[in-house]
Design a protein around this motif. Structure first.
Motif, PDB file in Angstrom:
ATOM      1  N   GLN A 208      -1.453  10.994  -4.420  1.00  0.00           N
ATOM      2  CA  GLN A 208      -2.605  11.679  -5.027  1.00  0.00           C
ATOM      3  C   GLN A 208      -2.273  12.245  -6.405  1.00  0.00           C
ATOM      4  O   GLN A 208      -3.043  13.058  -6.922  1.00  0.00           O
ATOM      5  CB  GLN A 208      -3.076  12.818  -4.094  1.00  0.00           C
ATOM      6  CG  GLN A 208      -3.451  12.326  -2.707  1.00  0.00           C
ATOM      7  CD  GLN A 208      -4.142  13.385  -1.853  1.00  0.00           C
ATOM      8  OE1 GLN A 208      -4.369  14.505  -2.290  1.00  0.00           O
ATOM      9  NE2 GLN A 208      -4.482  13.011  -0.625  1.00  0.00           N
TER      10      GLN A 208
ATOM     11  N   SER B 270      -1.666  17.244   5.042  1.00  0.00           N
ATOM     12  CA  SER B 270      -1.575  15.997   4.277  1.00  0.00           C
ATOM     13  C   SER B 270      -2.409  14.958   5.001  1.00  0.00           C
ATOM     14  O   SER B 270      -3.012  15.241   6.037  1.00  0.00           O
ATOM     15  CB  SER B 270      -0.118  15.518   4.171  1.00  0.00           C
ATOM     16  OG  SER B 270      -0.030  14.375   3.320  1.00  0.00           O
ATOM     17  N   PHE B 271      -2.430  13.746   4.440  1.00  0.00           N
ATOM     18  CA  PHE B 271      -3.036  12.609   5.119  1.00  0.00           C
ATOM     19  C   PHE B 271      -2.008  12.097   6.132  1.00  0.00           C
ATOM     20  O   PHE B 271      -0.797  12.194   5.898  1.00  0.00           O
ATOM     21  CB  PHE B 271      -3.383  11.538   4.080  1.00  0.00           C
ATOM     22  CG  PHE B 271      -4.010  10.317   4.669  1.00  0.00           C
ATOM     23  CD1 PHE B 271      -5.161  10.403   5.438  1.00  0.00           C
ATOM     24  CD2 PHE B 271      -3.452   9.069   4.456  1.00  0.00           C
ATOM     25  CE1 PHE B 271      -5.748   9.271   5.983  1.00  0.00           C
ATOM     26  CE2 PHE B 271      -4.022   7.923   4.996  1.00  0.00           C
ATOM     27  CZ  PHE B 271      -5.172   8.035   5.762  1.00  0.00           C
TER      28      PHE B 271
ATOM     29  N   ASP C 208       5.879  11.981  -1.955  1.00  0.00           N
ATOM     30  CA  ASP C 208       4.626  11.265  -1.705  1.00  0.00           C
ATOM     31  C   ASP C 208       3.672  11.585  -2.853  1.00  0.00           C
ATOM     32  O   ASP C 208       3.098  12.667  -2.920  1.00  0.00           O
ATOM     33  CB  ASP C 208       4.037  11.681  -0.350  1.00  0.00           C
ATOM     34  CG  ASP C 208       2.761  10.914   0.002  1.00  0.00           C
ATOM     35  OD1 ASP C 208       2.151  10.321  -0.920  1.00  0.00           O
ATOM     36  OD2 ASP C 208       2.365  10.924   1.184  1.00  0.00           O
TER      37      ASP C 208
ATOM     38  N   LEU D 114      -0.016  17.126  -3.222  1.00  0.00           N
ATOM     39  CA  LEU D 114      -1.366  17.018  -2.664  1.00  0.00           C
ATOM     40  C   LEU D 114      -2.441  17.440  -3.659  1.00  0.00           C
ATOM     41  O   LEU D 114      -2.269  18.432  -4.370  1.00  0.00           O
ATOM     42  CB  LEU D 114      -1.453  17.869  -1.395  1.00  0.00           C
ATOM     43  CG  LEU D 114      -2.587  17.482  -0.440  1.00  0.00           C
ATOM     44  CD1 LEU D 114      -2.316  16.142   0.235  1.00  0.00           C
ATOM     45  CD2 LEU D 114      -2.812  18.565   0.609  1.00  0.00           C
TER      46      LEU D 114
ATOM     47  N   SER E 114       0.295   5.252  -3.956  1.00  0.00           N
ATOM     48  CA  SER E 114      -0.763   4.414  -3.395  1.00  0.00           C
ATOM     49  C   SER E 114      -1.701   4.030  -4.523  1.00  0.00           C
ATOM     50  O   SER E 114      -1.991   4.840  -5.397  1.00  0.00           O
ATOM     51  CB  SER E 114      -1.546   5.197  -2.335  1.00  0.00           C
ATOM     52  OG  SER E 114      -2.777   4.531  -2.048  1.00  0.00           O
TER      53      SER E 114
ATOM     54  N   ASN F  32       0.858  -1.195   0.000  1.00  0.00           N
ATOM     55  CA  ASN F  32       0.000   0.000   0.000  1.00  0.00           C
ATOM     56  C   ASN F  32       0.891   1.241   0.000  1.00  0.00           C
ATOM     57  O   ASN F  32       2.120   1.126   0.090  1.00  0.00           O
ATOM     58  CB  ASN F  32      -0.943   0.005   1.228  1.00  0.00           C
ATOM     59  CG  ASN F  32      -0.179  -0.115   2.531  1.00  0.00           C
ATOM     60  OD1 ASN F  32       0.573   0.780   2.907  1.00  0.00           O
ATOM     61  ND2 ASN F  32      -0.330  -1.238   3.217  1.00  0.00           N
ATOM     62  N   GLY F  33       0.281   2.407  -0.069  1.00  0.00           N
ATOM     63  CA  GLY F  33       1.050   3.649  -0.165  1.00  0.00           C
ATOM     64  C   GLY F  33       1.780   4.022   1.115  1.00  0.00           C
ATOM     65  O   GLY F  33       2.824   4.686   1.068  1.00  0.00           O
ATOM     66  N   THR F  34       1.225   3.613   2.255  1.00  0.00           N
ATOM     67  CA  THR F  34       1.895   3.897   3.523  1.00  0.00           C
ATOM     68  C   THR F  34       3.163   3.055   3.644  1.00  0.00           C
ATOM     69  O   THR F  34       4.233   3.551   4.018  1.00  0.00           O
ATOM     70  CB  THR F  34       0.945   3.598   4.708  1.00  0.00           C
ATOM     71  OG1 THR F  34      -0.321   4.215   4.449  1.00  0.00           O
ATOM     72  CG2 THR F  34       1.509   4.115   6.010  1.00  0.00           C
TER      73      THR F  34
ATOM     74  N   VAL G  91       4.689  16.426  -0.590  1.00  0.00           N
ATOM     75  CA  VAL G  91       3.477  15.689  -0.967  1.00  0.00           C
ATOM     76  C   VAL G  91       2.830  16.428  -2.135  1.00  0.00           C
ATOM     77  O   VAL G  91       2.585  17.633  -2.037  1.00  0.00           O
ATOM     78  CB  VAL G  91       2.484  15.609   0.214  1.00  0.00           C
ATOM     79  CG1 VAL G  91       1.247  14.809  -0.192  1.00  0.00           C
ATOM     80  CG2 VAL G  91       3.142  14.995   1.436  1.00  0.00           C
TER      81      VAL G  91
ATOM     82  N   LYS H 204      -7.867   6.330  -5.305  1.00  0.00           N
ATOM     83  CA  LYS H 204      -6.822   7.193  -5.885  1.00  0.00           C
ATOM     84  C   LYS H 204      -6.987   7.271  -7.405  1.00  0.00           C
ATOM     85  O   LYS H 204      -7.723   6.482  -7.993  1.00  0.00           O
ATOM     86  CB  LYS H 204      -5.430   6.653  -5.534  1.00  0.00           C
ATOM     87  CG  LYS H 204      -5.219   6.379  -4.059  1.00  0.00           C
ATOM     88  CD  LYS H 204      -5.050   7.642  -3.229  1.00  0.00           C
ATOM     89  CE  LYS H 204      -4.951   7.244  -1.756  1.00  0.00           C
ATOM     90  NZ  LYS H 204      -4.448   8.259  -0.875  1.00  0.00           N
TER      91      LYS H 204
ATOM     92  N   TYR I  57      -7.898  18.461   4.540  1.00  0.00           N
ATOM     93  CA  TYR I  57      -8.259  17.618   5.662  1.00  0.00           C
ATOM     94  C   TYR I  57      -8.832  18.510   6.750  1.00  0.00           C
ATOM     95  O   TYR I  57      -8.401  19.650   6.877  1.00  0.00           O
ATOM     96  CB  TYR I  57      -7.012  16.858   6.144  1.00  0.00           C
ATOM     97  CG  TYR I  57      -6.599  15.872   5.044  1.00  0.00           C
ATOM     98  CD1 TYR I  57      -7.129  14.588   5.021  1.00  0.00           C
ATOM     99  CD2 TYR I  57      -5.737  16.269   4.035  1.00  0.00           C
ATOM    100  CE1 TYR I  57      -6.784  13.692   3.998  1.00  0.00           C
ATOM    101  CE2 TYR I  57      -5.408  15.367   3.002  1.00  0.00           C
ATOM    102  CZ  TYR I  57      -5.938  14.091   2.996  1.00  0.00           C
ATOM    103  OH  TYR I  57      -5.620  13.238   1.973  1.00  0.00           O
TER     104      TYR I  57
ATOM    105  N   GLY J 298      -2.801  -1.439  -2.545  1.00  0.00           N
ATOM    106  CA  GLY J 298      -1.601  -1.627  -3.358  1.00  0.00           C
ATOM    107  C   GLY J 298      -0.772  -0.366  -3.294  1.00  0.00           C
ATOM    108  O   GLY J 298      -1.272   0.702  -2.922  1.00  0.00           O
TER     109      GLY J 298
ATOM    110  N   ALA K 175      -0.783   9.381   6.825  1.00  0.00           N
ATOM    111  CA  ALA K 175       0.191   8.367   6.381  1.00  0.00           C
ATOM    112  C   ALA K 175       1.576   8.972   6.167  1.00  0.00           C
ATOM    113  O   ALA K 175       2.589   8.325   6.442  1.00  0.00           O
ATOM    114  CB  ALA K 175      -0.290   7.711   5.087  1.00  0.00           C
ATOM    115  N   THR K 176       1.624  10.213   5.687  1.00  0.00           N
ATOM    116  CA  THR K 176       2.910  10.834   5.382  1.00  0.00           C
ATOM    117  C   THR K 176       3.779  10.944   6.632  1.00  0.00           C
ATOM    118  O   THR K 176       4.960  10.575   6.620  1.00  0.00           O
ATOM    119  CB  THR K 176       2.702  12.244   4.773  1.00  0.00           C
ATOM    120  OG1 THR K 176       1.686  12.187   3.779  1.00  0.00           O
ATOM    121  CG2 THR K 176       3.980  12.779   4.166  1.00  0.00           C
TER     122      THR K 176
HETATM  123  C1  LIG Z   1      -3.660   7.695   0.428  1.00  0.00           C
HETATM  124  C2  LIG Z   1      -2.457   8.402   0.840  1.00  0.00           C
HETATM  125  C3  LIG Z   1      -1.366   7.735   1.418  1.00  0.00           C
HETATM  126  C4  LIG Z   1      -1.427   6.304   1.875  1.00  0.00           C
HETATM  127  O1  LIG Z   1      -1.751   5.372   0.928  1.00  0.00           O
HETATM  128  P1  LIG Z   1      -2.416   3.977   1.392  1.00  0.00           P
HETATM  129  O2  LIG Z   1      -2.349   3.162   0.157  1.00  0.00           O
HETATM  130  O3  LIG Z   1      -3.814   4.283   1.807  1.00  0.00           O
HETATM  131  O4  LIG Z   1      -1.605   3.431   2.496  1.00  0.00           O
HETATM  132  C5  LIG Z   1      -0.213   8.444   1.678  1.00  0.00           C
HETATM  133  N1  LIG Z   1      -0.131   9.762   1.421  1.00  0.00           N
HETATM  134  C6  LIG Z   1      -1.155  10.450   0.889  1.00  0.00           C
HETATM  135  C7  LIG Z   1      -0.991  11.909   0.622  1.00  0.00           C
HETATM  136  C8  LIG Z   1      -2.353   9.805   0.593  1.00  0.00           C
HETATM  137  O5  LIG Z   1      -3.374  10.494   0.081  1.00  0.00           O
END
Ligand SMILES: *Cc1c(COP(=O)(O)O)cnc(C)c1O
Length: 371
Positions: A159, A85-86, A156, A132, A180, A59-61, A130, A185, A310, A193, A88-89
């Motif tokens: 998006q 940001s989300f 990152d 964004l 991600s 996944n993206g994280t 990011v 997305k 957000y 993924g 996860a970053t």
């Molecule tokens: C969705 C997202 C992620 C994380 O991706 P996942 O696949 O959900 O783990 C990381 N950074 C940003 C900016 C995102 O929007």
């Protein structure tokens, strides 16, 4: 009229005839995790971005975590991430034993290079711009600052699949780019993924091993890694969708253009800026208004879904609150003004006009039809 925020089912129907045989083939091949279809997608995606290497991950994280770990950054080092940001970053930074330092964003909603500069300290080791909402960050300036300060750069790109800066696709400018493929997305699988992209073969090999238990051959493990792999069904879906990505991005950008035309100068709305030298891949169309909640209510009553990306700046989240005193006035101040209007590759012009007129009506501006 109902305008959903995201319509993944209509998109599936558009590509159903391509998807179904691939699902059957995947099941009949007996290849489920990694394998030939994953390699094929990695090659396709690397080629699409014009990168030498792509590694599919869970996944993206995980992509962020694995890229940071593969860079072998000194323990306890600080990584500068934008406060808008989300989670996860920033989460990825903490999860690999590094420390988060927030910087602010500018009018483009991406990392403000001046704020990055003022947040670089002796212990800084890396920066995560990011891209964004699909808007590329100011990579030329960020790269220059990072190079001068000796910082690694992980982009990152969760998006911003296919967005570019001066003709270079995002994810290929820093040391690594992370993607991600979460279903919502711009390039989304039918499950989780992600991918790490880089032009550094040593780095991609480390990412690949870290995400596969540190494995160098079937039973030899060079170091401890973890399990974060792309599966074959998702890779097959992604290969199909990648062929449609540019068309879908054009459609998103066309929706953004219609919003721009219909909403320019309406009420106190601040529309997303156009940043010279960058090619946007509108993941979200985010406006700012002091009447955010009332506008959202008004749209919802007319059947128009919207989102907030957000609602709380990262340092204000419970996970971080009270532990960060970095000055991020834009990120903090704008959080209560941001509103994401529906945007997507399945939205019709009629739906977009309906949203535009809904917003115009809120500000008592006549309908855009017949302009
Ligand atoms: C969705 C997202 C992620 C994380 O991706 P996942 O696949 O959900 O783990 C990381 N950074 C940003 C900016 C995102 O929007």
């Amino acid at each position: 009229m109902i305008v959903p925020f995201l319509d993944l089912v209509s998109q599936f129907h558009e590509i159903r005839d391509e998807v179904m045989p691939q699902l059957v083939e995947a099941l009949e091949s007996g290849d489920f995790v990694r394998g030939k279809s994953v390699e094929a997608f990695e090659a396709d995606f690397a080629q699409y971005l014009d990168a030498t290497d792509c590694v599919g991950v869970g996944n993206g994280t995980d992509a962020l975590e694995l890229a940071l770990r593969a860079l072998n950054l000194p323990e306890g080092g600080e990584v500068v991430v934008p406060a808008n940001s989300f989670i996860a970053t920033s989460e990825a930074v903490s999860n690999v034993g590094l420390r988060v330092r927030f910087c602010d964003v500018d009018e483009s909603y991406t990392m403000d290079p001046r704020s990055l500069l003022s947040n670089i300290q002796a212990q800084s080791v890396a920066v995560i711009p990011v891209h964004l909402y699909g808007q590329p960050a100011d990579m030329p300036t960020i790269m220059e600052i990072a190079q001068r300060a000796g910082l690694k750069v992980v982009e990152d790109c969760a998006q911003a699949h296919g967005a570019s800066v001066d003709g270079k696709k995002v994810g290929t400018i820093g040391n690594a780019g992370t993607f991600s493929f979460y279903p919502g997305k711009n390039l989304g699988a039918y499950g989780d993924g992600g991918a790490v992209v880089t032009n550094d073969p040593g780095l991609s090999e480390r990412v690949r091993r870290l995400g596969n238990h540190g494995r160098s051959s079937k039973f030899d493990h060079e170091f401890e890694g973890r399990n974060s792999r792309l599966d074959a069904i998702q890779a097959r879906i992604l290969r199909i969708k990648l062929r449609h990505l540019d068309t879908w991005t054009d459609r998103r950008n066309r929706v953004a253009e219609l919003y721009r035309r219909g909403l320019d100068g309406v009420g106190d709305l601040a529309l997303p800026p156009t940043v010279p030298g960058t090619s946007h891949a509108f993941h979200l169309f985010v406006v700012r208004t002091r009447s955010r909640d009332a506008l959202r209510e008004h749209l919802s009553a007319r059947g128009v879904a919207s989102g907030i990306h957000y609602p709380v700046a990262l340092p204000e989240l419970q996970a971080y609150r009270g532990r960060h005193n970095e000055a991020v006035p834009n990120s903090r101040g704008w959080a209560e003004q941001l509103l994401s209007l529906p945007i997507g590759d399945q939205l019709t012009d009629e739906q977009v006009t309906y949203v535009v007129d809904g917003v115009r009506a809120f500000y008592a501006v006549p309908s855009s039809r017949g302009d």
